[in-house]
Design a protein around this motif. Structure first.
Motif, PDB file in Angstrom:
ATOM      1  N   TYR A  40      -3.069   5.118 -11.432  1.00 52.97           N
ATOM      2  CA  TYR A  40      -3.559   4.313 -10.311  1.00 52.97           C
ATOM      3  C   TYR A  40      -5.013   3.916 -10.539  1.00 52.97           C
ATOM      4  O   TYR A  40      -5.393   2.755 -10.336  1.00 52.97           O
ATOM      5  CB  TYR A  40      -3.440   5.088  -8.990  1.00 52.97           C
ATOM      6  N   TYR A  41      -5.849   4.878 -10.956  1.00 55.76           N
ATOM      7  CA  TYR A  41      -7.265   4.584 -11.153  1.00 55.76           C
ATOM      8  C   TYR A  41      -7.467   3.573 -12.280  1.00 55.76           C
ATOM      9  O   TYR A  41      -8.305   2.671 -12.166  1.00 55.76           O
ATOM     10  CB  TYR A  41      -8.045   5.861 -11.467  1.00 55.76           C
ATOM     11  N   ALA A  42      -6.693   3.708 -13.356  1.00 59.18           N
ATOM     12  CA  ALA A  42      -6.795   2.753 -14.457  1.00 59.18           C
ATOM     13  C   ALA A  42      -6.458   1.338 -13.974  1.00 59.18           C
ATOM     14  O   ALA A  42      -7.148   0.364 -14.316  1.00 59.18           O
ATOM     15  CB  ALA A  42      -5.881   3.157 -15.610  1.00 59.18           C
ATOM     16  N   GLY A  43      -5.397   1.217 -13.170  1.00 67.31           N
ATOM     17  CA  GLY A  43      -5.035  -0.087 -12.628  1.00 67.31           C
ATOM     18  C   GLY A  43      -6.058  -0.595 -11.648  1.00 67.31           C
ATOM     19  O   GLY A  43      -6.379  -1.799 -11.620  1.00 67.31           O
ATOM     20  N   TRP A  44      -6.592   0.299 -10.812  1.00 65.18           N
ATOM     21  CA  TRP A  44      -7.623  -0.070  -9.839  1.00 65.18           C
ATOM     22  C   TRP A  44      -8.869  -0.594 -10.547  1.00 65.18           C
ATOM     23  O   TRP A  44      -9.435  -1.617 -10.156  1.00 65.18           O
ATOM     24  CB  TRP A  44      -7.963   1.159  -8.989  1.00 65.18           C
ATOM     25  N   LEU A  45      -9.284   0.107 -11.609  1.00 66.30           N
ATOM     26  CA  LEU A  45     -10.473  -0.306 -12.347  1.00 66.30           C
ATOM     27  C   LEU A  45     -10.218  -1.615 -13.090  1.00 66.30           C
ATOM     28  O   LEU A  45     -11.119  -2.464 -13.195  1.00 66.30           O
ATOM     29  CB  LEU A  45     -10.888   0.791 -13.322  1.00 66.30           C
ATOM     30  N   SER A  46      -9.016  -1.793 -13.620  1.00 65.17           N
ATOM     31  CA  SER A  46      -8.671  -3.033 -14.313  1.00 65.17           C
ATOM     32  C   SER A  46      -8.737  -4.223 -13.355  1.00 65.17           C
ATOM     33  O   SER A  46      -9.247  -5.296 -13.715  1.00 65.17           O
ATOM     34  CB  SER A  46      -7.276  -2.920 -14.927  1.00 65.17           C
ATOM     35  N   THR A  47      -8.230  -4.053 -12.139  1.00 68.00           N
ATOM     36  CA  THR A  47      -8.310  -5.121 -11.139  1.00 68.00           C
ATOM     37  C   THR A  47      -9.760  -5.437 -10.805  1.00 68.00           C
ATOM     38  O   THR A  47     -10.146  -6.610 -10.664  1.00 68.00           O
ATOM     39  CB  THR A  47      -7.557  -4.709  -9.862  1.00 68.00           C
ATOM     40  N   MET A  80       0.822  -1.204   0.000  1.00 70.89           N
ATOM     41  CA  MET A  80       0.000   0.000   0.000  1.00 70.89           C
ATOM     42  C   MET A  80       0.858   1.257   0.000  1.00 70.89           C
ATOM     43  O   MET A  80       0.600   2.215  -0.700  1.00 70.89           O
ATOM     44  CB  MET A  80      -0.940  -0.015   1.212  1.00 70.89           C
ATOM     45  N   LEU A  81       1.931   1.279   0.833  1.00 70.26           N
ATOM     46  CA  LEU A  81       2.782   2.460   0.879  1.00 70.26           C
ATOM     47  C   LEU A  81       3.448   2.736  -0.458  1.00 70.26           C
ATOM     48  O   LEU A  81       3.584   3.879  -0.871  1.00 70.26           O
ATOM     49  CB  LEU A  81       3.843   2.288   1.970  1.00 70.26           C
ATOM     50  N   LYS A  82       3.848   1.672  -1.169  1.00 70.88           N
ATOM     51  CA  LYS A  82       4.463   1.860  -2.477  1.00 70.88           C
ATOM     52  C   LYS A  82       3.469   2.447  -3.468  1.00 70.88           C
ATOM     53  O   LYS A  82       3.828   3.200  -4.362  1.00 70.88           O
ATOM     54  CB  LYS A  82       5.003   0.529  -2.997  1.00 70.88           C
ATOM     55  N   ALA A  83       2.185   2.059  -3.324  1.00 72.06           N
ATOM     56  CA  ALA A  83       1.172   2.580  -4.246  1.00 72.06           C
ATOM     57  C   ALA A  83       0.873   4.038  -3.972  1.00 72.06           C
ATOM     58  O   ALA A  83       0.577   4.804  -4.883  1.00 72.06           O
ATOM     59  CB  ALA A  83      -0.110   1.752  -4.125  1.00 72.06           C
ATOM     60  N   VAL A  84       0.965   4.440  -2.706  1.00 70.41           N
ATOM     61  CA  VAL A  84       0.600   5.804  -2.333  1.00 70.41           C
ATOM     62  C   VAL A  84       1.763   6.778  -2.506  1.00 70.41           C
ATOM     63  O   VAL A  84       1.557   7.942  -2.843  1.00 70.41           O
ATOM     64  CB  VAL A  84       0.107   5.839  -0.867  1.00 70.41           C
ATOM     65  N   ALA A  85       2.983   6.298  -2.306  1.00 70.21           N
ATOM     66  CA  ALA A  85       4.148   7.190  -2.292  1.00 70.21           C
ATOM     67  C   ALA A  85       4.269   8.089  -3.509  1.00 70.21           C
ATOM     68  O   ALA A  85       4.530   9.299  -3.370  1.00 70.21           O
ATOM     69  CB  ALA A  85       5.426   6.357  -2.117  1.00 70.21           C
ATOM     70  N   PRO A  86       4.095   7.591  -4.758  1.00 69.80           N
ATOM     71  CA  PRO A  86       4.252   8.480  -5.912  1.00 69.80           C
ATOM     72  C   PRO A  86       3.258   9.619  -5.947  1.00 69.80           C
ATOM     73  O   PRO A  86       3.476  10.619  -6.624  1.00 69.80           O
ATOM     74  CB  PRO A  86       4.034   7.538  -7.112  1.00 69.80           C
ATOM     75  N   LEU A  87       2.158   9.509  -5.208  1.00 72.82           N
ATOM     76  CA  LEU A  87       1.138  10.534  -5.262  1.00 72.82           C
ATOM     77  C   LEU A  87       1.560  11.821  -4.557  1.00 72.82           C
ATOM     78  O   LEU A  87       0.913  12.851  -4.682  1.00 72.82           O
ATOM     79  CB  LEU A  87      -0.155  10.006  -4.619  1.00 72.82           C
ATOM     80  N   PHE A  88       2.655  11.772  -3.787  1.00 72.73           N
ATOM     81  CA  PHE A  88       3.074  12.955  -3.062  1.00 72.73           C
ATOM     82  C   PHE A  88       4.020  13.827  -3.888  1.00 72.73           C
ATOM     83  O   PHE A  88       4.455  14.871  -3.428  1.00 72.73           O
ATOM     84  CB  PHE A  88       3.741  12.550  -1.745  1.00 72.73           C
ATOM     85  N   ASN A  89       4.345  13.405  -5.100  1.00 71.39           N
ATOM     86  CA  ASN A  89       5.148  14.224  -6.004  1.00 71.39           C
ATOM     87  C   ASN A  89       4.196  15.049  -6.847  1.00 71.39           C
ATOM     88  O   ASN A  89       3.568  14.536  -7.759  1.00 71.39           O
ATOM     89  CB  ASN A  89       6.022  13.325  -6.890  1.00 71.39           C
TER      90      ASN A  89
END
Length: 288
Positions: free
Chosen positions: A21-28, A1-10
């Motif tokens: 992230y949303y595209a991957g979330w929807l694909s899953t 989870m931390l790896k998924a969230v970390a890029p969002l702070f840039n």
């Protein structure tokens, strides 16, 4: 989870990161979790079905925790989501799906079964074979699934009333809070800048201070709205049986996936006179 969230702070890369992230979330959701749910809905094990329902629940909960990270690091992203398509944008309120969407979907199941009861005063209809998304086979759903929302208890109806009442109180409060914050920001930004407009340092400081305060308020509103969405989902699931929850999550997944279908988006834009340059091409979606 931390790896998924970390890029969002840039902030420089965040818009693209959350879009991906949303595209991957929807694909899953589409290719993994929904097929698993549907297969377990046709099986005989309530335990397996319950596990897959919880996987869907956690998938949605995780999405809103990631959205919290976006709101905290760059709230302006949630005000202007240019990567959303023309079907999705009208559904947004306070940074994401309107909180009423969840309870309205649950209400639709209740209303559908009420209508069916009025039409069928003798025998229950037999379960219909439903296609699986990952192959050409069909399954017959057990009666526990097919009739899950039939003759819903007064307790369930009362709980749905309570959830809806809470939304009717909280959502207008949040939208009013957001509007007041925007109005106050507009009043202050010019009023504080104008007297020192000829002194660049002072003008910059005045604008920066007002902007920071405004963004802090936006963050608070968006975080509250996300918590509200998480709570509504949890309240609906806790009030329903595993079979009712399975049908609810199947419907919610179908709804979100359907609003990313290229043909549907193109048909809407064509009917409303939008640009036709995004017409879907065979074998390639233009909506992601």
């Amino acid at each position: 989870m931390l790896k998924a969230v970390a890029p969002l702070f840039n902030r420089q890369k965040q818009s693209r990161a959350f879009k991906e992230y949303y595209a991957g979330w929807l694909s899953t959701l589409k290719n993994n979790l929904l097929p698993l749910l549907r297969r377990s809905m046709g099986g005989e094990s309530p335990t397996i079905l319950s596990t897959n329902v919880e996987l869907l629940n956690q998938h949605f909960q995780a999405y809103y925790y990631v959205l919290d990270a976006v709101a905290t690091s760059d709230p302006l992203q949630l005000l202007s989501q240019e990567w959303r398509n023309s079907l999705e944008k009208p559904l947004l309120c306070l940074g994401d799906l309107h909180p009423f969407l969840f309870i309205n979907l649950a209400r639709s199941f209740l209303q559908e079964e009420t209508d069916n009861n009025e039409d069928d005063d003798k025998d229950f209809p037999l379960p219909l074979p439903l296609p699986l998304p990952d192959n050409s086979q069909t399954i017959d759903r057990p009666w526990q699934v097919s009739l899950a929302w039939r003759n819903a208890s007064e307790v369930l109806n009362s709980r749905m009333d309570q959830i809806e009442f809470g939304l009717r109180v909280i959502v207008p409060t949040l939208t009013d809070r957001l509007k007041r914050a925007e109005d106050a920001f507009m009043d202050r930004i010019v009023g504080d800048w104008f007297p020192c407009r000829d002194r660049k340092g002072a003008a910059h400081a005045a604008v920066s201070a007002n902007l920071k305060g405004h963004l802090d308020e936006l963050v608070n509103v968006f975080l509250y709205a996300n918590r509200l969405r998480r709570n509504v989902l949890s309240d609906i699931i806790s009030a329903t049986s595993v079979y009712q929850a399975a049908l609810f999550f199947e419907g919610l997944a179908q709804f979100l996936i359907g609003f990313r279908e290229a043909e549907l988006v193109y048909a809407l834009e064509h009917s409303m006179g939008f640009s036709h340059s995004h017409a879907p091409k065979q074998g390639r979606s233009r909506c992601h």
